[in-house]
Design an enzyme around this catalytic site. Structure first.
Site, mmCIF file in Angstrom:
data_model
loop_
_atom_site.group_PDB
_atom_site.id
_atom_site.type_symbol
_atom_site.label_atom_id
_atom_site.label_comp_id
_atom_site.label_asym_id
_atom_site.label_seq_id
_atom_site.Cartn_x
_atom_site.Cartn_y
_atom_site.Cartn_z
ATOM 1 C CG MET A 1 -1.879 -1.219 1.196
ATOM 2 S SD MET A 1 -3.391 -0.979 2.130
ATOM 3 C CE MET A 1 -2.754 -0.644 3.750
ATOM 4 C CG LEU B 1 7.213 1.463 -0.856
ATOM 5 C CD1 LEU B 1 7.950 1.258 -2.174
ATOM 6 C CD2 LEU B 1 6.345 0.250 -0.548
ATOM 7 C CG HIS C 1 7.064 -2.085 2.040
ATOM 8 N ND1 HIS C 1 6.961 -0.989 2.856
ATOM 9 C CD2 HIS C 1 5.853 -2.676 2.071
ATOM 10 C CE1 HIS C 1 5.741 -0.913 3.361
ATOM 11 N NE2 HIS C 1 5.040 -1.933 2.904
ATOM 12 C CD GLU D 1 7.914 -15.266 8.005
ATOM 13 O OE1 GLU D 1 8.576 -14.981 9.021
ATOM 14 O OE2 GLU D 1 8.064 -16.322 7.366
ATOM 15 C CB SER E 1 4.621 -0.948 10.909
ATOM 16 O OG SER E 1 3.317 -0.488 10.598
HETATM 17 O O1 PAF Z 1 -0.034 -5.770 3.749
HETATM 18 C C1 PAF Z 1 -0.445 -4.868 2.987
HETATM 19 O O2 PAF Z 1 0.244 -3.880 2.718
HETATM 20 C C2 PAF Z 1 -1.835 -4.979 2.396
HETATM 21 O O3 PAF Z 1 -2.725 -5.575 3.285
HETATM 22 C C3 PAF Z 1 -1.859 -5.679 1.036
HETATM 23 C C4 PAF Z 1 -1.403 -7.125 1.146
HETATM 24 C C5 PAF Z 1 -0.968 -4.939 0.059
HETATM 25 C C6 PAF Z 1 -3.290 -5.693 0.475
HETATM 26 O O4 PAF Z 1 -3.765 -4.402 0.320
#
Ligand code: PAF
Length: 279
Positions: free
Chosen positions: A30, A33, A37, A148, A185
């Site tokens: 989403m 980043l 990510h 995870e 996060s």
């Molecule tokens: O973990 C995330 O960032 C979201 O839940 C995902 C998997 C991209 C789905 O929108």
């Protein structure tokens, strides 16, 4: 790096890759980043010829009082980071492309979605399962990679992909942590400086619980002690702290391997999740 927002263009680009014999890894995100990510992108580069990253802040996985509007968005910054990691294609559709008027299908992974974050966030995992299924159909990857950190999400996506015969590999990437152990996060950006330094109480308490359980400590006492430590460390509430089977997510009534310690806690307006393998 190519940025694509149109499904027909995406299909053409993916078809060209596949006709050229290239395997494709999808890293759904989403945006906002961080290094977590980027670790998924690096895993993607190791297991496939081309990595496609999606950035889509998915409205259907946010509840009415959640942070959809406030969720951090900076596509230019994210795109620069991805280009520097060697990502070839960014799939960044808008909401109307993903959910055109009249969109009325959703996916529910009933057995795994009701407890833990699903109990605190009704409908959240239906939104996640639906968007991930759509992303799988849109991108048609050979492999998809998820962090995870959201263990329940990963278990739900694995089950959904199995149940609906998606026929792709789902890989989980280990949790990326900050220097003091806090799981990375996008929502850590919401923490004030004071909250950020207090937040380390969360992984600290969970690590202590893992050690106690592995040493034969009583499960209920250990979880209660961990909850008390999180609250004493400055958190306002603990949504859940539980020991679960890693695949079925069924709650365990005593420690037996394999097990996963799952927890969510709130500090101010921010809700953090984390988990550890036990044993
Ligand atoms: O973990 C995330 O960032 C979201 O839940 C995902 C998997 C991209 C789905 O929108």
């Amino acid at each position: 790096m190519q940025i694509i927002r149109d499904i027909a263009m995406l299909h053409r680009a993916v078809t060209a890759l596949k006709q050229g014999g290239k395997s494709v890894a999808l890293v759904p995100t989403m945006g906002a980043l961080h290094d977590g990510h980027l670790s998924l992108v690096r895993m993607g580069r190791r297991v496939a010829d081309q990595v496609i990253v999606s950035i889509f802040v998915n409205p259907t996985q946010f509840g009415p009082n959640e942070d959809f509007a406030a969720y951090p968005r900076d596509e230019a910054r994210d795109a620069a980071l991805l280009a520097s990691e060697g990502v070839g294609l960014l799939w960044a559709p808008n909401v109307a492309t993903v959910y055109p008027p009249g969109h009325s299908t959703h996916i529910e992974v009933a057995e795994l979605g009701a407890d833990y974050c699903g109990a605190a966030r009704p409908g959240h995992f239906d939104g996640v399962a639906t968007i991930v299924a759509k992303l799988f159909n849109q991108v048609q990857p050979d492999v998809a990679i998820f962090g995870e950190k959201d263990w329940q999400q990963l278990a739900i996506i694995r089950r959904m992909a199995r149940d609906l015969d998606f026929g792709l590999d789902i890989l989980g990437a280990p949790i990326a942590r900050d220097h003091d152990g806090l799981a990375l996060s996008s929502r850590n950006a919401y923490l004030s400086a004071g909250q950020r330094s207090a937040a380390t109480a969360f992984p600290d308490a969970l690590k202590a619980a893992v050690a106690a359980l592995a040493n034969g400590g009583d499960m209920y006492e250990t979880l209660a002690k961990a909850e008390a430590a999180i609250l004493a460390g400055g958190f306002d509430s603990v949504d859940y702290i539980a020991l679960a089977n890693p695949d079925t997510l069924g709650r365990l009534d005593a420690f037996r391997a394999p097990a996963r310690l799952l927890a969510a806690a709130r500090i101010g307006k921010t809700r953090l999740i984390d988990n550890y393998s036990v044993g």
